[in-house]
Enzyme design. Structure first.
Site, PDB file in Angstrom:
ATOM      1  N   GLU A  62      42.780  36.354  23.257  1.00 35.52           N
ATOM      2  CA  GLU A  62      41.619  36.878  23.974  1.00 35.52           C
ATOM      3  C   GLU A  62      40.937  37.972  23.160  1.00 35.52           C
ATOM      4  OE1 GLU A  62      41.568  37.659  28.312  1.00 35.52           O
ATOM      5  OE2 GLU A  62      41.186  39.741  27.715  1.00 35.52           O
ATOM      6  N   ARG A  67      30.391  46.419  21.051  1.00 36.47           N
ATOM      7  CA  ARG A  67      29.206  47.132  21.521  1.00 36.47           C
ATOM      8  C   ARG A  67      28.068  47.099  20.504  1.00 36.47           C
ATOM      9  NH1 ARG A  67      30.104  50.416  25.855  1.00 36.47           N
ATOM     10  NH2 ARG A  67      32.250  50.835  26.442  1.00 36.47           N
ATOM     11  N   THR A  93      35.752  37.614  26.751  1.00 39.11           N
ATOM     12  CA  THR A  93      35.558  38.215  28.071  1.00 39.11           C
ATOM     13  C   THR A  93      34.078  38.378  28.400  1.00 39.11           C
ATOM     14  OG1 THR A  93      35.648  40.481  27.223  1.00 39.11           O
ATOM     15  CG2 THR A  93      37.730  39.455  27.853  1.00 39.11           C
ATOM     16  N   TYR A 196      48.369  36.564  39.282  1.00 36.32           N
ATOM     17  CA  TYR A 196      48.943  37.907  39.258  1.00 36.32           C
ATOM     18  C   TYR A 196      50.436  37.837  39.563  1.00 36.32           C
ATOM     19  CZ  TYR A 196      44.101  39.326  39.213  1.00 36.32           C
ATOM     20  OH  TYR A 196      42.793  39.480  38.865  1.00 36.32           O
ATOM     21  N   HIS A 200      48.078  40.726  43.523  1.00 36.01           N
ATOM     22  CA  HIS A 200      47.017  41.698  43.310  1.00 36.01           C
ATOM     23  C   HIS A 200      47.272  42.941  44.163  1.00 36.01           C
ATOM     24  CE1 HIS A 200      43.055  43.511  43.048  1.00 36.01           C
ATOM     25  NE2 HIS A 200      42.809  42.677  42.047  1.00 36.01           N
TER      26      HIS A 200
END
Length: 648
Positions: A62, A67, A93, A196, A200
């Protein structure tokens, strides 16, 4: 992955923001496909299934969009480096604060499509739906499809505030997004959702959270990636609980590498995860020593991954890289999962865009600039397979966008000046740059030359087979930008020149491409008269003055392979029409990449401009591949004739 409200913002460490946010047919070039690599036509879920059936473990990675524009250049370079290790896929992402669906070079959509099209990586795009209209989400999905993206990580996203309430008819959960994708796009996309392992933190209960995960899978999700965890038993209990309620799709564990005290604290704050006391006891005494923490993080991740792999419950591992290369690579190497397979599917870099899945033939000219070739042919409807065919109208797009981040040099301007010269004194100082690039020796200022305008990468391994010959001619003003040695039946497994499936044999005609002066070209043409039946040549200047003995519109196959049970593959050709499109780019790079480093009226700029305006671009092919290449003798005779006293 950090926690988000039920329905998930995604398995990544999203530490910021909330989520409210020339048609030209190439039919004339199409031939019969020899079916070189069936994997190129497989969906991601099919690749997973095949590996699970064979017992092969995989890894995926991932990344998050940077920026700044220079960060995009660096990230694409990282994709190329990490891609060498053999990930099954990467994912990018969705950053709501950076206009993620736009064409900005730092947007999630642009970064993901670049990974697919220009880096040849199977890529999954995160997408959130909260606070977005159905029209906006559909628009993002249509754009993703058009750009060649086939995999979506369907996420809800973070609410805009604590007072947010669900609205009827709007997207409220990731399940809504999964249903929408299946309703509007059928089975085009493979869909992943987030799970999860401890539930969660905002869920009513662990059991309630599992119920919602089952809803996402029932709605059409193909596989699950989990939020990060620190202990193998956490994952095992989660998988068991999923199995008991009927979740049978692949579940990939999300692996987070502890790389600094700050990142761990940030993670704890945003994800609401509890870090085991055993880990905190190790971290606290060394919290000011990032190197020590990183080393511990690598050891901890390796130990965790080995327990997961040994269990038999884990088909693959998904790593949250935080856009850092070193630690993730080290973990994968220790696990024996970093393949770095030397054999290439084809002699050139592939694109993963679905419409290019049959492509297996390209002109050799873009061998060192595959991203440029992909960019210039991005609007083709069909791509050559089996053979190049008659190329009377290849319809290459113009290349004027040298500023695009995936076409720029990875080296900043200051570094390029150190390599290519703060000041140039003569054409010979340009010759020296080429020589230093080939030799690997530092220049006179002590800086190694690691790239040229036509090649932003280190030298290909096969260049070593011709190194001395290349050095000899470059010192004398034959400035080579592309070359390959002759090969006569080397195994496809050869670590230097091999490519394609196992058990095959590969062949190459010797090829040279270079810039040189008009005087050298005049001598070369005299010498080539002795090699008329053996050597094909193509000589052109920036204005298009064109001299060739190649048959009109007839490509010359210069690389081919023979493999068990398959037709002959000829993936690389010298094509006279494509060469005229390439020459515009090749000449422009003198000015765009090199000349513009200097002030417009400086002597250095004038030297580069003179070469651009007056030199010729030449390609030579020795058709007698079973014999030692004659091209070096051609150039030796040329240079000897050039230096012969005029009185003779």
């Amino acid at each position: 992955m950090v926690n988000e409200p039920r329905g998930n913002s995604g398995p990544g460490t999203h530490w910021e923001g909330s989520s409210c946010g020339i048609e030209s047919s190439k039919d004339s070039l199409k031939g019969s496909s020899p079916g070189l690599d069936p994997e190129r036509r497989e969906r991601l879920q099919e690749k997973m299934k095949r590996k699970m059936e064979s017992g092969d473990k995989w890894f995926s990675l991932e990344f998050f969009p940077p920026r700044m524009a220079q960060g995009a250049v660096n990230l694409i370079a990282m994709f190329d480096q990490m891609g060498a290790g053999g990930p099954l896929f990467i994912d990018v992402t969705w950053r709501p604060t950076q206009d993620p669906g736009s064409d900005k070079e730092t947007s999630s959509m642009t970064i993901a499509s670049t990974a697919v099209n220009y880096c040849g990586l199977e890529t999954m795009l995160h997408m959130t739906c909260l606070c977005q209209s159905r029209e906006a989400v559909t628009g993002h999905l249509r754009k993703a499809r058009r750009l060649g993206l086939k995999n979506i990580l369907a996420l809800r996203g973070d609410p805009p505030g604590e007072q947010w309430e669900e609205e009827e008819g709007e997207f409220s959960h990731a399940t809504d997004l999964v249903k929408h994708i299946r309703s509007e796009f059928g089975d085009y996309f493979d869909i992943c959702v987030a799970g999860y392992p401890k539930g969660h933190p905002d869920a009513v209960s662990f059991e309630d959270d599992l119920k919602h995960l089952k809803e996402k899978v029932t709605a059409g999700a193909d596989f699950i990636i989990t939020q990060l965890f620190f202990e193998a038993d956490t994952f095992f209990l989660f998988v068991d609980a999923c199995s008991k309620i009927g979740i049978t799709c692949p579940i990939l564990p999300g692996i987070f590498l502890i790389q600094s005290y700050h990142s761990l604290r940030q993670l704890m704050k945003l994800s609401k995860l509890e870090v085991p006391q055993s880990i905190r006891d190790v971290i606290e005494p060394i919290k000011d020593n990032d190197d020590a923490i990183c080393n511990y993080g690598i050891d901890q991740a390796v130990s965790l991954c080995r327990k997961l792999l040994a269990s038999g419950l884990v088909p693959g591992l998904h790593f949250y890289t935080l856009n850092r290369l070193k630690a993730t690579t080290e973990v994968l190497k220790r696990l024996g999962m970093w393949t770095e397979e030397p054999r290439r599917p084809l002699p050139w870099a592939l694109s993963a865009h679905p419409k290019r899945r049959e492509e297996d033939v390209r002109p050799i000219f873009w061998a060192s600039r595959p991203k440029s070739y992909i960019y210039r042919t991005r609007d083709w409807d069909e791509f050559p397979n089996g053979r190049w065919g008659n190329s009377s109208s290849p319809a290459f797009g113009e290349l004027k966008d040298y500023y695009l981040f995936y076409l720029k040099s990875k080296a900043p301007r200051e570094e390029l000046l150190k390599m290519w010269g703060e000041q140039l004194s003569s054409e010979k100082s340009v010759f020296d740059v080429f020589v230093r690039y080939l030799s690997g020796e530092p220049n006179q200022n002590g800086h190694p030359v690691t790239c040229l305008p036509w090649n932003d990468e280190p030298l290909a391994a096969e260049t070593s087979l011709m190194k001395e010959e290349l050095l000899r001619v470059n010192r004398r003003g034959v400035l080579t930008i592309n070359s390959q040695p002759r090969v006569n039946g080397k195994p496809s497994s050869d670590p230097v020149v091999g490519w394609g499936p196992s058990g095959g044999y590969v062949f190459q005609k010797a090829y040279l491409e270079f810039f040189t002066s008009r005087e050298t070209v005049e001598a070369l043409l005299q010498v080539l008269k002795k090699y008329e039946l053996r050597v094909n040549y193509h000589i052109v200047d920036v204005k298009g003055e064109n001299i060739t003995n190649a048959p009109e519109l007839q490509p010359n196959a210069v690389t081919w392979g023979i493999f068990p049970g398959r037709e002959i593959i000829q993936p690389t050709v010298v094509d006279p029409v494509s060469f005229m499109f390439w020459k515009d780019e090749a000449f422009a790079l003198w000015v765009e990449r090199w000349g513009k480093l200097y002030d417009e009226k400086s002597p250095s700029r004038r030297i580069i401009q003179h070469i651009h305006d007056n030199y010729f671009l030449v390609n030579l092919v020795d058709n007698e591949f079973p014999l030692d290449s004659c091209l070096w003798q051609v150039l030796e005779d040329t240079l000897e004739l050039l230096n012969r006293p005029t009185s003779e």
